[in-house]
Design a protein around this motif. Structure first.
Motif, PDB file in Angstrom:
ATOM      1  N   ILE A 129       0.658  -1.458   0.128  1.00 42.93           N
ATOM      2  CA  ILE A 129       0.108  -0.052   0.096  1.00 42.93           C
ATOM      3  C   ILE A 129       0.862   1.273   0.128  1.00 42.93           C
ATOM      4  O   ILE A 129       0.544   2.451   0.380  1.00 42.93           O
ATOM      5  CB  ILE A 129      -1.025  -0.025   1.181  1.00 42.93           C
ATOM      6  CG1 ILE A 129      -0.210  -0.166   2.551  1.00 42.93           C
ATOM      7  CG2 ILE A 129      -2.124  -0.930   0.961  1.00 42.93           C
ATOM      8  CD1 ILE A 129      -1.243   0.029   3.866  1.00 42.93           C
ATOM      9  N   GLY A 130       1.997   1.088  -0.618  1.00 40.92           N
ATOM     10  CA  GLY A 130       3.024   2.435  -0.771  1.00 40.92           C
ATOM     11  C   GLY A 130       3.956   2.455   0.715  1.00 40.92           C
ATOM     12  O   GLY A 130       4.633   3.463   0.382  1.00 40.92           O
ATOM     13  N   GLY A 131       3.782   1.679   1.479  1.00 42.35           N
ATOM     14  CA  GLY A 131       4.770   1.847   2.615  1.00 42.35           C
ATOM     15  C   GLY A 131       4.143   2.471   3.741  1.00 42.35           C
ATOM     16  O   GLY A 131       3.396   3.704   3.712  1.00 42.35           O
ATOM     17  N   ARG A 165       0.010   6.011   8.108  1.00 43.52           N
ATOM     18  CA  ARG A 165      -1.082   5.383   7.564  1.00 43.52           C
ATOM     19  C   ARG A 165      -1.104   5.395   6.095  1.00 43.52           C
ATOM     20  O   ARG A 165      -0.368   6.282   5.351  1.00 43.52           O
ATOM     21  CB  ARG A 165      -2.473   5.995   8.015  1.00 43.52           C
ATOM     22  CG  ARG A 165      -2.518   7.347   7.864  1.00 43.52           C
ATOM     23  CD  ARG A 165      -3.789   8.108   7.838  1.00 43.52           C
ATOM     24  NE  ARG A 165      -3.938   9.580   7.801  1.00 43.52           N
ATOM     25  CZ  ARG A 165      -3.814  10.378   6.795  1.00 43.52           C
ATOM     26  NH1 ARG A 165      -3.859   9.562   5.731  1.00 43.52           N
ATOM     27  NH2 ARG A 165      -3.696  11.451   6.771  1.00 43.52           N
ATOM     28  N   PHE A 166      -1.789   4.620   5.593  1.00 41.62           N
ATOM     29  CA  PHE A 166      -2.072   4.629   4.009  1.00 41.62           C
ATOM     30  C   PHE A 166      -2.960   5.694   3.710  1.00 41.62           C
ATOM     31  O   PHE A 166      -3.841   6.285   4.621  1.00 41.62           O
ATOM     32  CB  PHE A 166      -3.001   3.459   3.678  1.00 41.62           C
ATOM     33  CG  PHE A 166      -3.578   3.485   2.148  1.00 41.62           C
ATOM     34  CD1 PHE A 166      -2.637   3.164   1.075  1.00 41.62           C
ATOM     35  CD2 PHE A 166      -4.740   3.770   1.970  1.00 41.62           C
ATOM     36  CE1 PHE A 166      -3.228   3.124  -0.221  1.00 41.62           C
ATOM     37  CE2 PHE A 166      -5.325   3.554   0.641  1.00 41.62           C
ATOM     38  CZ  PHE A 166      -4.567   3.371  -0.355  1.00 41.62           C
ATOM     39  N   GLY A 167      -2.958   6.469   2.470  1.00 40.31           N
ATOM     40  CA  GLY A 167      -3.691   7.597   2.178  1.00 40.31           C
ATOM     41  C   GLY A 167      -2.807   8.743   1.817  1.00 40.31           C
ATOM     42  O   GLY A 167      -1.761   8.893   1.540  1.00 40.31           O
ATOM     43  N   LEU A 186      -7.643  -5.111   1.109  1.00 40.25           N
ATOM     44  CA  LEU A 186      -8.245  -4.805  -0.062  1.00 40.25           C
ATOM     45  C   LEU A 186      -8.657  -6.048  -0.944  1.00 40.25           C
ATOM     46  O   LEU A 186      -7.956  -6.838  -1.115  1.00 40.25           O
ATOM     47  CB  LEU A 186      -7.326  -3.949  -0.819  1.00 40.25           C
ATOM     48  CG  LEU A 186      -6.814  -2.502  -0.073  1.00 40.25           C
ATOM     49  CD1 LEU A 186      -5.724  -2.036  -0.704  1.00 40.25           C
ATOM     50  CD2 LEU A 186      -8.063  -1.656  -0.068  1.00 40.25           C
ATOM     51  N   PRO A 187     -10.075  -5.836  -1.249  1.00 37.73           N
ATOM     52  CA  PRO A 187     -10.468  -7.172  -2.363  1.00 37.73           C
ATOM     53  C   PRO A 187      -9.618  -7.395  -3.402  1.00 37.73           C
ATOM     54  O   PRO A 187      -9.431  -8.490  -3.901  1.00 37.73           O
ATOM     55  CB  PRO A 187     -11.776  -6.721  -2.691  1.00 37.73           C
ATOM     56  CG  PRO A 187     -12.327  -5.718  -1.607  1.00 37.73           C
ATOM     57  CD  PRO A 187     -10.982  -5.014  -1.193  1.00 37.73           C
TER      58      PRO A 187
END
Length: 249
Positions: free
Chosen positions: A35-37, A63-65, A222-223
């Motif tokens: 998720i990008g780290g 966090r992610f985002g 995440l699906p």
């Protein structure tokens, strides 16, 4: 000063060992690269240090985002920076933005203060800021050592034009490190086309899970992501990138 830097981002001990064996000059240690780290566990850091003897830069991302953090998140990040400084990290990798897309210089000053004498990399929050040239000048003023960037594009090759401009305008005041899609071929193109000598890669391969029994239709996150695929750094991909650097520089 080194002729070049090859940094490898990793999120496991196995990947860290592979990166070092492949010839990486330093590591960026993360959690959850899928998720990008995010900020890694201190116990992951300690375990990696047992097996590799190259510098470790630690990503600080709660966090992610997005990179627009509230007061609680900034305080957590500062505490994590102090912790990793005490554990022996060579540098921390940070970033924070205001809602208008400018660098949150107040938050960054707090993080830099927490880092003490450790080096600072501004991560790819830079790639979603409103004005990359303004952000670079602010990073220089803050005393940041490195900007990790794809040239505000999906990959470093797509962002090659901006990477070249940033490298030229930096005038050795700050290191511009190319990331996103870095491999041996990208290194050959970018060294010739931009003058950049610092590169950030994951060398990622996907290996199959050791699980034999597999429950279908149940996702833990995440699906779109399979629970039975493991991301891992390939020592061969890192070695190929290292050889490409040594041949062109």
């Amino acid at each position: 000063m080194s002729r070049y830097i090859l940094e490898c981002c990793v999120d496991s001990v196995t990947s860290a060992i592979h990166a070092a064996e492949g010839g990486a000059d330093r590591l960026e240690l993360c959690g959850n690269l899928v998720i990008g780290g995010t900020t890694p566990s201190p116990y992951l850091f300690k375990e990696v240090k047992k097996y590799v003897d190259i510098p470790i830069h630690v990503l600080i991302r709660p966090r992610f985002g997005d990179f627009c953090y509230d007061e609680h998140e900034v305080e957590i990040m500062c505490q994590e920076i102090r912790m990793f400084r005490e554990l022996g990290a060579s540098a921390v990798v940070i970033g924070a933005l205001r809602p208008d897309g400018t660098l949150n210089t107040d938050a960054l000053k707090r993080m830099i203060l927490a880092a003490g004498n450790r080096k600072i990399t501004l991560h790819r929050a830079f790639d979603v800021c409103a004005d990359p040239f303004l952000a670079m000048e602010e990073a220089v003023s803050l005393g940041i050592h490195t900007i990790l960037t794809s040239g505000q594009a999906a990959s470093c090759l797509a962002g090659q034009k901006l990477l070249k401009e940033l490298h030229e305008k930096a005038e050795n005041r700050i290191e511009i490190m190319a990331g996103a899609g870095v491999d041996a071929a990208a290194i050959r193109s970018l060294t010739a086309g931009t003058g950049i000598r610092s590169f950030h890669m994951s060398g990622k391969i996907t290996r199959d899970s050791a699980m034999e029994y597999r429950k279908e239709g149940v996702n833990m996150g995440l699906p779109s992501l399979s629970e039975y695929e493991i991301w891992e750094t390939s020592r061969e991909k890192v070695r190929e990138a290292k050889m490409a650097l040594e041949r062109v520089l």
